[in-house]
Design a protein around this motif. Structure first.
Motif, PDB file in Angstrom:
ATOM      1  N   LYS A 245      -5.912  -1.941   8.669  1.00 10.87           N
ATOM      2  CA  LYS A 245      -5.546  -2.692   7.471  1.00 10.87           C
ATOM      3  C   LYS A 245      -4.098  -3.182   7.495  1.00 10.87           C
ATOM      4  O   LYS A 245      -3.511  -3.449   6.445  1.00 10.87           O
ATOM      5  N   ALA A 246      -3.512  -3.293   8.681  1.00 12.65           N
ATOM      6  CA  ALA A 246      -2.114  -3.691   8.764  1.00 12.65           C
ATOM      7  C   ALA A 246      -1.867  -5.052   8.115  1.00 12.65           C
ATOM      8  O   ALA A 246      -0.833  -5.277   7.490  1.00 12.65           O
ATOM      9  N   ASN A 247      -2.814  -5.945   8.233  1.00 14.10           N
ATOM     10  CA  ASN A 247      -2.625  -7.285   7.682  1.00 14.10           C
ATOM     11  C   ASN A 247      -2.775  -7.335   6.161  1.00 14.10           C
ATOM     12  O   ASN A 247      -2.446  -8.343   5.539  1.00 14.10           O
ATOM     13  N   GLU A 248      -3.272  -6.254   5.557  1.00 14.31           N
ATOM     14  CA  GLU A 248      -3.495  -6.244   4.114  1.00 14.31           C
ATOM     15  C   GLU A 248      -2.313  -5.680   3.335  1.00 14.31           C
ATOM     16  O   GLU A 248      -2.297  -5.713   2.117  1.00 14.31           O
ATOM     17  N   MET A 249      -1.315  -5.157   4.023  1.00 19.43           N
ATOM     18  CA  MET A 249      -0.224  -4.454   3.357  1.00 19.43           C
ATOM     19  C   MET A 249       0.922  -5.396   3.044  1.00 19.43           C
ATOM     20  O   MET A 249       1.401  -6.116   3.919  1.00 19.43           O
ATOM     21  N   PRO A 250       1.399  -5.427   1.799  1.00 20.32           N
ATOM     22  CA  PRO A 250       2.589  -6.217   1.489  1.00 20.32           C
ATOM     23  C   PRO A 250       3.777  -5.729   2.320  1.00 20.32           C
ATOM     24  O   PRO A 250       3.834  -4.563   2.710  1.00 20.32           O
ATOM     25  N   VAL A 251       4.728  -6.606   2.544  1.00 18.48           N
ATOM     26  CA  VAL A 251       5.818  -6.246   3.448  1.00 18.48           C
ATOM     27  C   VAL A 251       6.891  -5.412   2.753  1.00 18.48           C
ATOM     28  O   VAL A 251       7.232  -4.319   3.193  1.00 18.48           O
ATOM     29  N   THR A 252       7.473  -5.909   1.664  1.00 19.60           N
ATOM     30  CA  THR A 252       8.574  -5.185   1.035  1.00 19.60           C
ATOM     31  C   THR A 252       8.107  -3.818   0.553  1.00 19.60           C
ATOM     32  O   THR A 252       7.107  -3.704  -0.157  1.00 19.60           O
ATOM     33  N   GLY A 253       8.834  -2.779   0.939  1.00 18.39           N
ATOM     34  CA  GLY A 253       8.417  -1.437   0.546  1.00 18.39           C
ATOM     35  C   GLY A 253       9.572  -0.460   0.481  1.00 18.39           C
ATOM     36  O   GLY A 253      10.608  -0.647   1.122  1.00 18.39           O
ATOM     37  N   ARG A 254       9.370   0.576  -0.330  1.00 19.16           N
ATOM     38  CA  ARG A 254      10.307   1.702  -0.390  1.00 19.16           C
ATOM     39  C   ARG A 254       9.950   2.692   0.715  1.00 19.16           C
ATOM     40  O   ARG A 254       8.847   3.220   0.746  1.00 19.16           O
ATOM     41  N   PHE A 255      10.878   2.942   1.611  1.00 21.49           N
ATOM     42  CA  PHE A 255      10.681   3.875   2.714  1.00 21.49           C
ATOM     43  C   PHE A 255      11.393   5.191   2.412  1.00 21.49           C
ATOM     44  O   PHE A 255      12.596   5.201   2.127  1.00 21.49           O
ATOM     45  N   ARG A 256      10.643   6.294   2.453  1.00 25.63           N
ATOM     46  CA  ARG A 256      11.235   7.630   2.314  1.00 25.63           C
ATOM     47  C   ARG A 256      10.940   8.405   3.606  1.00 25.63           C
ATOM     48  O   ARG A 256       9.782   8.731   3.876  1.00 25.63           O
ATOM     49  N   PRO A 257      11.956   8.701   4.415  1.00 20.59           N
ATOM     50  CA  PRO A 257      11.707   9.388   5.681  1.00 20.59           C
ATOM     51  C   PRO A 257      11.228  10.820   5.465  1.00 20.59           C
ATOM     52  O   PRO A 257      11.640  11.502   4.523  1.00 20.59           O
ATOM     53  N   LYS A 258      10.356  11.275   6.333  1.00 17.12           N
ATOM     54  CA  LYS A 258       9.901  12.661   6.331  1.00 17.12           C
ATOM     55  C   LYS A 258      10.811  13.447   7.271  1.00 17.12           C
ATOM     56  O   LYS A 258      10.816  13.211   8.487  1.00 17.12           O
TER      57      LYS A 258
END
Length: 316
Positions: free
Chosen positions: A135-148
């Motif tokens: 589903k990579a093509n279905e995901m919006p680009v801008t996102g909040r990234f929280r590292p694990k």
């Protein structure tokens, strides 16, 4: 087949509704005031608020995800108001990613809480990156990234109503901050306890996380988010009665505010007032806000801080 007793059914429904709407009690899980070491699990006084880097935030640049990299989709979380994904970068580092209207808000609010001494995990915004996998093509680009991170382990939730800090100024200040930011989604599921494996840090953090339901208008049962028109429409304070503060806030769990005093509001307002104009601008720039939109949020937030400062000396 016998028909159910209508009276019993109605009574059961009313009983369940009453239980669901019952106001939770506020109580400390300690029989004493927290020690300094225990209080440090919630709040640590910054050596200099004005010196904190609100562009990179709590994690600094070293934990920031790389723009332009290709991230592999590992898992999906489609519950809640905003979608979420677990991604992995080319170096094997994993990130929890949130997209949608809450992503920008969460990055800014997290930085503001961290600026005045409340623990926060690192958060970042990415606007340019590639995806591979399901589903990579279905995901919006801008996102909040929280590292694990290996030295931060999310182990449990904690309750606004029952915790070691109820009744303390530091805890009340945290509550007032939610009002300043118009965070209307105050609930246990948003609060996380982290086990911390870092030299010089408390072994445990009590964190208010998932902060995206802010910068809008509070309302019951659902408010708005990331809306400058709505954010500008509410003040901080309605009135003062016997040095207790009644806030311009309409959402769940208003019982949390019943024992907030003038002194509590002044305390957190004085901390927030140490954040510089450049730091505010950096926090919103880190979340990829347009300058004009950021300026509106900053202006209103500083006006609400000033409302709190105006209570000094018993004014109002």
């Amino acid at each position: 087949m016998s028909r159910p007793n209508v009276t019993v059914v109605v009574f059961s429904l009313l009983l369940g509704l009453t239980a669901a709407c019952a106001t939770p009690k506020m109580r400390s899980t300690l029989d004493r005031r927290p020690t300094a070491a225990e209080m440090a699990q919630l709040w640590v006084k910054p050596a200099s608020i004005a010196a904190r880097d609100l562009f990179w935030g709590a994690g600094g640049q070293k934990h920031a995800p790389k723009e332009g990299a290709t991230y592999k989709v590992k898992a999906f979380d489609e519950t809640g108001m905003s979608g979420g994904w677990d991604l992995e970068d080319p170096d094997g580092r994993e990130y929890s990613v949130k997209v949608g209207i809450e992503a920008q808000v969460e990055v800014v609010v997290s930085r503001l809480l961290w600026a005045v001494g409340y623990h926060q995990p690192p958060t970042y915004i990415l606007t340019k990156y590639d995806l591979s996998g399901e589903k990579a093509n279905e995901m919006p680009v801008t996102g909040r990234f929280r590292p694990k991170l290996d030295d931060l382990d999310n182990v449990a939730d904690w309750s606004w109503h029952e915790n070691p800090f109820v009744g303390t100024r530091e805890f009340k200040g945290l509550i007032v901050l939610q009002v300043m930011l118009n965070n209307w989604d105050i609930k246990t599921q948003q609060n996380k306890i982290y086990e911390v494996k870092r030299p010089g840090e408390p072994g445990r953090w009590y964190v208010v996380r998932d902060l995206g339901a802010a910068f809008g208008k509070t309302a019951w049962p659902v408010g708005t988010k990331n809306n400058p028109d709505d954010f500008e429409s509410q003040q901080l304070i309605k009135r003062i009665v016997n040095r207790r503060v009644e806030f311009d806030y309409d959402a769940r769990h208003t019982e949390l505010f019943e024992d907030i005093t003038v002194d509590d509001v002044v305390w957190i307002s004085e901390l927030m007032n140490q954040i510089t104009p450049k730091q505010y601008a950096d926090a919103f720039r880190a979340a990829a806000y347009p300058d004009d939109m950021a300026e509106r949020f900053i202006s209103k937030l500083r006006a609400k801080v000033q409302e709190g400062l105006n209570l000094r000396g018993g004014r109002r």
